[in-house]
Design a protein around this motif. Structure first.
Motif, PDB file in Angstrom:
ATOM      1  N   THR A  84       0.834  -1.210   0.000  1.00 43.90           N
ATOM      2  CA  THR A  84       0.000   0.000   0.000  1.00 43.90           C
ATOM      3  C   THR A  84       0.868   1.259   0.000  1.00 43.90           C
ATOM      4  N   PHE A  85       2.160   1.099   0.324  1.00 40.92           N
ATOM      5  CA  PHE A  85       3.085   2.225   0.488  1.00 40.92           C
ATOM      6  C   PHE A  85       2.712   3.106   1.679  1.00 40.92           C
ATOM      7  N   VAL A  86       1.750   2.651   2.462  1.00 40.99           N
ATOM      8  CA  VAL A  86       1.444   3.349   3.714  1.00 40.99           C
ATOM      9  C   VAL A  86       2.390   2.769   4.766  1.00 40.99           C
ATOM     10  N   ASP A  87       3.392   3.564   5.151  1.00 43.00           N
ATOM     11  CA  ASP A  87       4.427   3.043   6.044  1.00 43.00           C
ATOM     12  C   ASP A  87       4.383   3.711   7.408  1.00 43.00           C
ATOM     13  N   ARG A  88       3.380   4.576   7.604  1.00 39.64           N
ATOM     14  CA  ARG A  88       3.151   5.086   8.958  1.00 39.64           C
ATOM     15  C   ARG A  88       1.666   5.366   9.092  1.00 39.64           C
ATOM     16  N   LEU A  89       1.201   5.194  10.292  1.00 43.48           N
ATOM     17  CA  LEU A  89      -0.232   5.334  10.528  1.00 43.48           C
ATOM     18  C   LEU A  89      -0.468   6.558  11.398  1.00 43.48           C
ATOM     19  N   PRO A  90      -1.610   7.183  11.272  1.00 44.02           N
ATOM     20  CA  PRO A  90      -1.888   8.384  12.061  1.00 44.02           C
ATOM     21  C   PRO A  90      -1.710   8.113  13.558  1.00 44.02           C
ATOM     22  N   ASN A  91      -1.139   9.090  14.259  1.00 41.71           N
ATOM     23  CA  ASN A  91      -0.871   8.856  15.675  1.00 41.71           C
ATOM     24  C   ASN A  91      -1.529   9.887  16.588  1.00 41.71           C
ATOM     25  N   THR A 277       9.837   3.404   8.947  1.00 37.28           N
ATOM     26  CA  THR A 277       9.348   2.711  10.140  1.00 37.28           C
ATOM     27  C   THR A 277       9.693   1.222  10.152  1.00 37.28           C
ATOM     28  N   GLY A 278      10.190   0.711   9.032  1.00 32.69           N
ATOM     29  CA  GLY A 278      10.501  -0.730   8.969  1.00 32.69           C
ATOM     30  C   GLY A 278       9.268  -1.579   8.754  1.00 32.69           C
ATOM     31  N   GLY A 279       8.153  -0.945   8.479  1.00 30.02           N
ATOM     32  CA  GLY A 279       6.932  -1.717   8.232  1.00 30.02           C
ATOM     33  C   GLY A 279       6.092  -1.086   7.149  1.00 30.02           C
ATOM     34  N   MET A 280       5.073  -1.794   6.748  1.00 30.26           N
ATOM     35  CA  MET A 280       4.141  -1.260   5.744  1.00 30.26           C
ATOM     36  C   MET A 280       2.798  -1.979   5.873  1.00 30.26           C
ATOM     37  N   VAL A 281       1.751  -1.264   5.554  1.00 31.54           N
ATOM     38  CA  VAL A 281       0.431  -1.904   5.557  1.00 31.54           C
ATOM     39  C   VAL A 281       0.301  -2.746   4.287  1.00 31.54           C
ATOM     40  N   ILE A 282      -0.120  -3.979   4.469  1.00 30.80           N
ATOM     41  CA  ILE A 282      -0.349  -4.869   3.320  1.00 30.80           C
ATOM     42  C   ILE A 282      -1.857  -5.064   3.151  1.00 30.80           C
ATOM     43  N   ASN A 283      -2.315  -4.823   1.938  1.00 31.24           N
ATOM     44  CA  ASN A 283      -3.717  -5.067   1.602  1.00 31.24           C
ATOM     45  C   ASN A 283      -3.824  -6.509   1.087  1.00 31.24           C
ATOM     46  N   ALA A 495      -4.648  11.377   4.728  1.00 34.17           N
ATOM     47  CA  ALA A 495      -4.400  12.563   3.896  1.00 34.17           C
ATOM     48  C   ALA A 495      -3.673  13.598   4.743  1.00 34.17           C
ATOM     49  N   ALA A 496      -4.088  13.718   6.012  1.00 38.47           N
ATOM     50  CA  ALA A 496      -3.440  14.669   6.911  1.00 38.47           C
ATOM     51  C   ALA A 496      -1.988  14.277   7.158  1.00 38.47           C
ATOM     52  N   SER A 497      -1.740  13.002   7.459  1.00 43.76           N
ATOM     53  CA  SER A 497      -0.349  12.675   7.790  1.00 43.76           C
ATOM     54  C   SER A 497       0.544  12.669   6.563  1.00 43.76           C
ATOM     55  N   TYR A 498      -0.007  12.409   5.405  1.00 38.52           N
ATOM     56  CA  TYR A 498       0.846  12.371   4.218  1.00 38.52           C
ATOM     57  C   TYR A 498       0.961  13.701   3.493  1.00 38.52           C
ATOM     58  N   SER A 499      -0.026  14.579   3.617  1.00 40.24           N
ATOM     59  CA  SER A 499       0.079  15.802   2.823  1.00 40.24           C
ATOM     60  C   SER A 499       1.071  16.779   3.440  1.00 40.24           C
ATOM     61  N   SER A 500       1.236  16.713   4.767  1.00 43.41           N
ATOM     62  CA  SER A 500       2.200  17.610   5.402  1.00 43.41           C
ATOM     63  C   SER A 500       3.625  17.198   5.024  1.00 43.41           C
ATOM     64  N   ASN A 501       3.766  15.971   4.629  1.00 42.04           N
ATOM     65  CA  ASN A 501       5.100  15.492   4.248  1.00 42.04           C
ATOM     66  C   ASN A 501       4.922  14.658   2.993  1.00 42.04           C
ATOM     67  N   SER A 502       4.800  15.354   1.867  1.00 36.33           N
ATOM     68  CA  SER A 502       4.441  14.618   0.668  1.00 36.33           C
ATOM     69  C   SER A 502       5.628  13.897   0.029  1.00 36.33           C
ATOM     70  N   VAL A 503       6.820  14.030   0.675  1.00 40.74           N
ATOM     71  CA  VAL A 503       7.968  13.278   0.163  1.00 40.74           C
ATOM     72  C   VAL A 503       7.739  11.808   0.505  1.00 40.74           C
ATOM     73  N   ASP A 504       7.869  10.965  -0.475  1.00 43.34           N
ATOM     74  CA  ASP A 504       7.645   9.548  -0.255  1.00 43.34           C
ATOM     75  C   ASP A 504       8.794   8.993   0.582  1.00 43.34           C
ATOM     76  N   SER A 505       8.453   8.445   1.758  1.00 44.13           N
ATOM     77  CA  SER A 505       9.515   7.946   2.625  1.00 44.13           C
ATOM     78  C   SER A 505       9.858   6.497   2.308  1.00 44.13           C
ATOM     79  N   VAL A 506       9.193   5.956   1.281  1.00 39.56           N
ATOM     80  CA  VAL A 506       9.484   4.574   0.907  1.00 39.56           C
ATOM     81  C   VAL A 506      10.538   4.569  -0.186  1.00 39.56           C
ATOM     82  N   GLN A 507      11.536   3.750  -0.011  1.00 40.14           N
ATOM     83  CA  GLN A 507      12.554   3.647  -1.059  1.00 40.14           C
ATOM     84  C   GLN A 507      12.615   2.241  -1.592  1.00 40.14           C
ATOM     85  N   LEU A 508      12.839   2.138  -2.877  1.00 39.77           N
ATOM     86  CA  LEU A 508      13.070   0.823  -3.474  1.00 39.77           C
ATOM     87  C   LEU A 508      14.506   0.830  -3.964  1.00 39.77           C
ATOM     88  N   LEU A 509      15.339   0.054  -3.305  1.00 39.43           N
ATOM     89  CA  LEU A 509      16.764   0.100  -3.677  1.00 39.43           C
ATOM     90  C   LEU A 509      17.003  -0.647  -4.976  1.00 39.43           C
TER      91      LEU A 509
END
Ligand code: ADP
Ligand code: MG
Length: 509
Positions: A84-91, A277-283, A495-509
């Motif tokens: 999902t590329f969601v690697d952090r959840l609202p806190n 975060t070392g994790g990701m949401v899997i659908n 949308a709130a947690s990702y729009s404030s930091n729209s840089v994708d924190s996920v990297q594919l090496l």
């Protein structure tokens, strides 16, 4: 002479009485034989749908194994296990006003949330729900998205800040789109296929958010899609916002699906995946789960063969609200073909999907001594009247068998996820530890969907099966929490947690 006549009349009368009696007896015997056939159909159904705890545990294991296989390689399992590329959840630290659209089932929702920056302090939320006109589900993408964008525009204008919004600052929107999507980032992805009652051919294989963004700009709305998620991910997000022990989310409504938090190093098919975060949401797309341990009947096979997507969504077809009523209808049809429980074959009973799952729930939960609700629904939905009480009881029993199987299989699916992440108290599928060594952590599963929230018997069967599979001691640490409108509100939170930091924190090496 007179005597002979009298005797003759008496004999004739006796013969007629005998003949009459034998007709009555014959009819009774035939009707008893037909009733026995009906009971035979019921017994066969009960046997076919049986879910003793041993079988449920096999389903649990199969779910965990398939999850591994789906994470190991692309196409490794019927479970797609989508990133999902969601690697952090609202806190709880999120702030501001955000919108969301929730599309994916019977209803479509538009929402706005105002966030105050402290956990559990959603300052204001407003949700508007409306049914999707049936014809739009199979119309063109333009028709569907123009309808959605118009509803959104109306909603925004009603909320008061419409005039500024159309002209000034671009607003961020969470888009919940509950169909299988191959994500390319947390805000974009390609539609793999349609499910449930939707089918718009030109969208398959295309970028989903473009359809919405183009429709919004056609309507003059200055909004952008900040995150594209499905309903399970939204539900997990809201669950996590309120309770950081939330590890998975399950939807049981028109369709069914689940997602969960996974460690990136377990996502073997995506080598070199790095997240902050070392994790990701899997659908999971668990509606498509399949295992030979699933208790499948001839009704399931026929339903599948007659569906627009045969061999697909096998788990969903046994569990979700779209199908339970239809399974019951198929059994009733078979019974009335084998006997005359409803008199002549009622024509409505041959119409697919005429018996809806909420009707099943209402009949199942009819606690009046005369089962008046059952009689009413049979009459209103199927135009069958004067159904004897024993047949009404039989109808209730059918609803019970079909719903019980669905709820217990859903429970096995949930335990399958807990097992995969080592939270079922067994030490995981590779662990050799005994139960007593394992420190049991509190695990919250966010749950949503009309079947679970509105059908009490379904919910009770599901809870009962969780305790049976896990054992009371472990089941105490597993909490199912309903997140009302979580699928949409969670998307606004993301949308709130990702729009404030729209840089994708996920990297594919
Ligand atoms: P969706 O899945 O369409 O997004 P919901 O989560 O509200 O929407 O679920 C709606 C589905 O839940 C309906 O299609 C129906 O199958 C099921 N449902 C709704 N109400 C009931 C009810 N009272 N009893 C049983 N099932 C219900
Ligand atoms: Mg929904």
């Amino acid at each position: 002479m007179g005597r002979v006549v009298v005797v003759g009349v008496a004999l004739a009368a006796a013969a007629a009485a005998c003949a009459f009696a034998s007709v009555v007896v014959g009819r009774r015997v035939r009707s008893r034989r037909k009733w026995r056939r009906v009971l035979g159909v019921l017994a066969e159904l009960e046997e076919g749908c049986a879910t003793p705890v041993g079988r449920l545990k096999q389903v649990v294991d199969a779910m965990a194994v398939e999850m591994h296989a789906g994470l190991a390689s692309e196409g490794g399992s019927k479970l797609k296990m989508l990133l999902t590329f969601v690697d952090r959840l609202p806190n709880g630290s999120e702030k501001g006003t955000y919108y969301a659209l929730d599309l994916g089932g019977t209803n479509f929702r538009v929402l706005r949330v105002q966030l105050g920056g402290q956990r559990s302090s959603i300052m204001e939320q407003h949700v508007e729900k409306q049914p999707i006109p049936q014809h739009l589900m199979t119309s063109t993408s333009e028709n569907l998205f123009d309808f959605i964008a118009s509803s959104l525009k109306e909603f925004v204008e009603k909320e008061g800040d419409g005039s500024q919004m159309l002209l000034t600052r671009r607003r961020e929107l969470g888009f919940t789109f509950s169909f299988p999507v191959k994500q390319t980032s947390f805000s974009s992805g390609i539609l793999i296929k349609w499910t449930k009652a939707f089918y718009i051919e030109d969208m398959v294989g295309r970028e989903v958010k473009e359809y919405l963004e183009q429709a919004m700009s056609r309507k003059g709305l200055n909004m952008g899609v900040a995150v594209l998620v499905n309903d399970t991910v939204g539900t997990l997000a809201l669950g996590h916002y309120h309770d950081a022990d939330t590890v998975a989310a399950v939807i049981i409504g028109t369709g069914t699906n689940a997602c969960y938090w996974e460690r990136t190093d377990a996502i073997i098919k995506c080598q070199g995946l790095l997240t902050t975060t070392g994790g990701m949401v899997i659908n999971m797309e668990w509606g498509n789960f399949w295992s030979s341990h699933l208790p499948r009947t001839s009704y399931d096979m026929e339903l599948d063969a007659d569906s627009p997507n045969p061999n697909d969504q096998g788990f969903e077809k046994m569990i979700s609200g779209m199908y339970l009523g239809e399974i019951v209808r198929r059994v009733l049809l078979r019974m009335s073909q084998e006997s005359d429980i409803f008199g002549a074959l009622p024509s409505k009973l041959s119409m697919p999907f005429i018996l809806r799952t909420p009707m099943i729930a209402a009949m199942h939960e009819d606690d009046s001594p005369e089962l008046t609700e059952v009689a009413r629904i049979l009459k209103d939905a199927l135009e069958i009247s004067d159904v004897p009480l024993k047949v009404r009881k039989l109808v209730v029993k059918l609803c019970d068998v079909v719903t019980c199987r669905a709820a217990r299989l859903a429970a096995a699916g949930i335990v399958g996820i807990l097992k995969k992440i080592g939270r079922d108290g067994s030490g995981g599928i590779t662990g050799g530890r005994t139960r007593s060594d394992v420190k049991i952590r509190r695990s919250v599963v966010a749950i949503e969907g009309g079947l679970y929230t509105s059908y009490t018997m379904f919910r009770e069967y599901l809870h009962e099966a969780l305790s049976e599979i896990l054992g009371e001691d472990i089941a105490r640490h597993v909490i199912l929490k309903v997140t009302d409108d979580g699928s949409g509100i969670g998307a606004a939170l993301l949308a709130a947690s990702y729009s404030s930091n729209s840089v994708d924190s996920v990297q594919l090496l």
